[in-house]
Design an enzyme around this catalytic site. Structure first.
Site, PDB file in Angstrom:
ATOM      1  CB  THR A 251      -1.354  -0.120   1.559  1.00  0.00           C
ATOM      2  OG1 THR A 251      -1.597  -1.564   1.030  1.00  0.00           O
ATOM      3  CG2 THR A 251      -1.769   1.073   0.933  1.00  0.00           C
TER       4      THR A 251
ATOM      5  CB  ALA B 108      -1.585   2.709  -4.578  1.00  0.00           C
TER       6      ALA B 108
ATOM      7  CB  THR C 280       1.344  -5.380   9.557  1.00  0.00           C
ATOM      8  OG1 THR C 280      -0.366  -5.274   8.292  1.00  0.00           O
ATOM      9  CG2 THR C 280       0.578  -6.570  10.606  1.00  0.00           C
TER      10      THR C 280
ATOM     11  CD  GLU D 203      -4.504  -9.816   4.570  1.00  0.00           C
ATOM     12  OE1 GLU D 203      -4.879  -9.908   3.968  1.00  0.00           O
ATOM     13  OE2 GLU D 203      -3.194  -9.473   5.059  1.00  0.00           O
TER      14      GLU D 203
ATOM     15  CB  THR E  53     -12.326  -2.463   1.370  1.00  0.00           C
ATOM     16  OG1 THR E  53     -12.870  -2.511   0.075  1.00  0.00           O
ATOM     17  CG2 THR E  53     -11.434  -1.339   1.464  1.00  0.00           C
TER      18      THR E  53
END
Ligand SMILES: Cc1cc2nc3c(=O)[nH]c(=O)nc-3n(C[C@H](O)[C@H](O)[C@H](O)COP(=O)(O)OP(=O)(O)OC[C@H]3O[C@@H](n4cnc5c(N)ncnc54)[C@H](O)[C@@H]3O)c2cc1C
Length: 396
Positions: free
Chosen positions: A127, A131, A159, A380, A382
Site C-alpha cells: 500500500t 494506492a 503491518t 486484506e 475492503t
C-alpha cells in the site's frame, strides 16, 4: 459430509486456545492502551511453537485445510492486535512462498521469524498513500543499476513496518505496463536506504504495529527480485507483447486461498464477544430477573450466535476448497472474508448493546473488540472489493 473435528484438530484447537487464554487475554487491555508491540508475547508464542515457520508448513500439508482457521480463531479470540503481532509475518511469508524461488524461501523465511530466543518479524509492503485498493497505481520504483536494484518510494499502513527484519516490497519496474510491470523484492532491514517511518495510532488492533516504510535509494542485489531475474524478464516480455501470463488468475486464487485465514481471525473476535455477552446476560439483573430472561436479549444472542456459526461455516468450507485444490467458482474465499468481517463488526456492536452502558466503558473488553473488529472490513481487501470480486465470479 462430516462436520466433526478429528482428534488432532481438537488437540490443536485446545493448544491454541490455552495459549490465548493464558498468555494473550490477560495482557490484551494493557497493550491496547500502550500501543506497544507485544514482543514478550511473540517470544512466548515462538517458544511454544505458535509463532514459527513450522505452523505454516503444517498448515500447507494439512489435507483438510483446517489448521490455520482453527489456530486463528482461537488466537484472535484472545486479542486481535496481539494475534496480528504473532501472525502478521504470515503475509510476507505467503508472498515469498507463492512467488519466490525455493532458494529464496529457504534463505529468507527463517530470517523473517528469527529464533525463539530472539524472534523477528516480517512485513509485506504494498500500500502507498495513493494506492490501497487500486494497487495498479503504485509509484514506488525499482530501477536496475548494474548488479543492483535501486528502490525509491513510500509505503503506508504496513503491518510490522516499524520492526520487520525482512520486508517484501512491491514496486514498479516498468510503469508503462501498469500492474503487469510490478515485481516484489526482498529487502533486509540492514540494507542501505530502507527505514521505518511514522508509526500510526489506531482505532483498534493497537498491539499490532502499523507504520510507514520509506525507501530512499535503497540498494539491493539484482537477485533479490522474488522469483528470480529470468522469471521477471519473461513476465515483462509477455506483458510487452500483450500476451496473457495467467498471472491474474493465479493471483486471484492466491487471495481466495489466504482470505479464509483472515476471516477466521474475525470469527475469533465475534465469538469472544458472543461468549462474553452470554455470560453477562446470565448474571446481570434488570426488573428482578437476569437480562437473559428478557425476550429481546434472547433474540439478540440468538442472532449473534447464528451469524458467528454462519461465518465459521463459510471459513471452513473455503479452507477446505483451498486444501483440496478445488476451484473457487463463486469466490468462496472472498465470501468468507466479507461475511466474517461484517459479522465481527455487527456482533461486537450487539455485545455492547447486551451489556448496556457497561459495554461502552473500558472496564469490560467488548468496546475493544468492537474497535478491533472494524479493520476486518478494511484490510486484506475492503468489503467493497470483496463484493466486487464475488460479483465478477458470478457474472463472469
Ligand atoms: C491496520 C492496517 C494494516 C494494514 N496492513 C497492511 C500491510 O501489511 N501491507 C499493505 O500493503 N497494506 C496494509 N494495509 C493497507 C490496506 O490493505 C488498505 O488500507 C486497504 O486495501 C484499503 O486501501 P485504502 O486505505 O487506500 O482505501 P481506498 O482504496 O482509497 O478505498 C476507500 C473506499 O473506496 C472503496 N473503493 C475503492 N475502490 C473501489 C472500487 N473499485 N469499487 C468499490 N469501492 C471501492 C473502498 O472499499 C473504501 O471504502 C493496512 C491497513 C490498515 C488500516
Amino acid at each position: 459430509m462430516d462436520f466433526s473435528l478429528s482428534e488432532d484438530q481438537v488437540e490443536l484447537k485446545k493448544w491454541a486456545h490455552e495459549f490465548a487464554e493464558k498468555e494473550i487475554r490477560p495482557v490484551a487491555a494493557e497493550y491496547d492502551e500502550s500501543e506497544e508491540f507485544p514482543w514478550p508475547v511473540v517470544k512466548k508464542a515462538a517458544e511454544a511453537g505458535l509463532y514459527s515457520v513450522d505452523i505454516y508448513l503444517q498448515a500447507q500439508q494439512d489435507p483438510t485445510g483446517m489448521t490455520l482457521p482453527l489456530i486463528m480463531e482461537e488466537t484472535f479470540w484472545g486479542c486481535a492486535g496481539i494475534g496480528l503481532a504473532i501472525f502478521g509475518t504470515g503475509l510476507p511469508l505467503s508472498a515469498l512462498a507463492a512467488v519466490g524461488t525455493p532458494e529464496q524461501l529457504f534463505e529468507w523465511a527463517p530470517k523473517m521469524f528469527g529464533t525463539p530466543e530472539k524472534p523477528e518479524v516480517g512485513a509485506f509492503a504494498v500500500t502507498e498513500p495513493q494506492a490501497g485498493s487500486d494497487v495498479r497505481n503504485l509509484r514506488t520504483r525499482a530501477v536496475r543499476d548494474g548488479d543492483e536494484w535501486v528502490l525509491n518510494g513510500t509505503k503506508v499502513f504496513i503491518t510490522n513496518g516499524q520492526y520487520a527484519n525482512v520486508y517484501v516490497v512491491v514496486a514498479t519496474v516498468d510503469p508503462e505496463l501498469g500492474h503487469r510491470g510490478q515485481a516484489s523484492f526482498i529487502i533486509s532491514r540492514d540494507d542501505p536506504g530502507i527505514r521505518p517511518g511514522k508509526k500510526e495510532k489506531k482505532l483498534g488492533i493497537r498491539a499490532s504495529d502499523t507504520s510507514e516504510v520509506i525507501l530512499e535509494d535503497c540498494r539491493i542485489p539484482a537477485d533479490r527480485v522474488l522469483g528470480g531475474l529470468d522469471k521477471l524478464e519473461g513476465k515483462l516480455e509477455k506483458a510487452r507483447k500483450g500476451e496473457s501470463s495467467g498471472r491474474a488468475s493465479a493471483a486471484l486464487r492466491t487471495f481466495e486461498v489466504t482470505r479464509p485465514a483472515v476471516a477466521a481471525q474475525a470469527t475469533g473476535i465475534a465469538r469472544a464477544a458472543l461468549e462474553f455477552a452470554i455470560d453477562y446476560a446470565k448474571e446481570r439483573k434488570a426488573f428482578g430477573v437476569p437480562i437473559a430472561q428478557h425476550q429481546s436479549i434472547q433474540n439478540t444472542l440468538a442472532d449473534m450466535a447464528t451469524e458467528v456459526e454462519c461465518a465459521r461455516l463459510l471459513v471452513h468450507r473455503a479452507a477446505w476448497l483451498a486444501a483440496s485444490g478445488r476451484p473457487f467458482e463463486k469466490a468462496e474465499g472472498s465470501m468468507s472474508k466479507l461475511k466474517a468481517g461484517e459479522v465481527a463488526v455487527k456482533v461486537t456492536e450487539q455485545a455492547i448493546q447486551v451489556l448496556g452502558g457497561y459495554g461502552f466503558i473500558k472496564d469490560f473488553p467488548v468496546e475493544k473488540w468492537y474497535r478491533d473488529s472494524k479493520i476486518y472490513t478494511l484490510f486484506e481487501g475492503t468489503s467493497e472489493i470483496q463484493r466486487m470480486v464475488i460479483a465478477r465470479a458470478l457474472i463472469g
